[in-house]
Design an enzyme around this catalytic site. Sequence first.
Site, PDB file in Angstrom:
ATOM      1  N   CYS A 150       0.884  -1.171   0.000  1.00 26.26           N
ATOM      2  CA  CYS A 150       0.000   0.000   0.000  1.00 26.26           C
ATOM      3  C   CYS A 150       0.919   1.217   0.000  1.00 26.26           C
ATOM      4  O   CYS A 150       2.045   1.128  -0.488  1.00 26.26           O
ATOM      5  CB  CYS A 150      -0.945  -0.021   1.204  1.00 26.26           C
ATOM      6  SG  CYS A 150      -0.095  -0.011   2.797  1.00 26.26           S
ATOM      7  N   ASN A 151       0.482   2.338   0.540  1.00 20.47           N
ATOM      8  CA  ASN A 151       1.338   3.521   0.552  1.00 20.47           C
ATOM      9  C   ASN A 151       2.345   3.515   1.687  1.00 20.47           C
ATOM     10  O   ASN A 151       3.467   4.003   1.546  1.00 20.47           O
ATOM     11  CB  ASN A 151       0.480   4.792   0.644  1.00 20.47           C
ATOM     12  CG  ASN A 151      -0.284   5.048  -0.649  1.00 20.47           C
ATOM     13  OD1 ASN A 151       0.178   4.703  -1.728  1.00 20.47           O
ATOM     14  ND2 ASN A 151      -1.461   5.639  -0.532  1.00 20.47           N
TER      15      ASN A 151
END
Length: 349
Positions: A311-312
Amino acid sequence: MSIDASQLKHLYPLDSLRPEHLDVIAREAESAEYAHEHVLFQAGDQDEVTHYLLAGMVGGAYPDGKRKDISADSLQGRYPIGDLMPRRFTATIQTLTATVVSVDRRFLEKLITFDQLTRSSGFKLLDKNPDGNRWIFRLLQNNAMRRGPAGNLERLFSRFEEISVKADQTIIREGDDGDYFYVIKDGAASVLQSGDGDPAVVAYLVRGDSFGEDALLSNSVRNASVTMMKDGKLMRLGKSDFSELLKQPTVEWLTPGKASILVRQGAGIVDVRLPEEFDERAIKGAINMPLYRLREFTSDLDKERSYVCYCNTGERSAAAAFILTKLGFEAFALAGGLSGMVKQMDKKG
């Protein structure tokens, strides 16, 4: 091939287990008949399987040329076959045929640990009715639980809190903050998600199933509601205890460098961000499976393949790796999130 618990009760250390715990091992173990010269494992192998010899003979060949034979009828035959890791010798079937029972080593270790814990007078969790302990055995068989150290079991079970629940009672509500991790001790529940419309049932949970970990792992709000379908009992674990005893030892993190190597070896890449984030920027070859819908997409994944989740920042990927591991996949979380992986892939490309 199925096996009866009576075939295991002479083996060490299985001979010390409570009958109900030996039954659990028998249900989990696999029995197979191998032909002459079949190789069980090679010297230097690293694996997660414990083997016992029920019939026949196995020969052990060490790298330095030494040899030994293990007969099922001997005292040595009561013990696991060369269970030290890495394997110290190559094990080959010496008789015309041999019967070998194999069981997951981590699960075996956890069940032996649990069996020992229940013999303490201070251990209050064990139900006098063996059927009442089925939730524990289901939990120990959980793939995510297998990754955690057996040494955590005593603290884990001592911190569980039992609560009684009623039919139609909502245990967690979509959009609320996460506070507890739950295991169904008795009863059944439905999982509902609203998505873009009215709430719809996406899963059913029964004794031994767990829920509520998503929000605790990703430090986000609940992505679904769970409502009891009948009266029952739940075991719950607070957020801090869950993080200490399950999240940290269970989620396996990879650096961008190790992740890129795994991908080049054939691992899949799972982007668990929202579609809008994925469309803006994503790792080449990644498939988008938003965390809140991850369970819907698992039928598209191959259990023979490893997966790197990203994800980020790593919060959502930790939740995804935990969920996929619990469902039987080999999954890892990417440390550092998207930017680190993109740099690594670009550098290697």
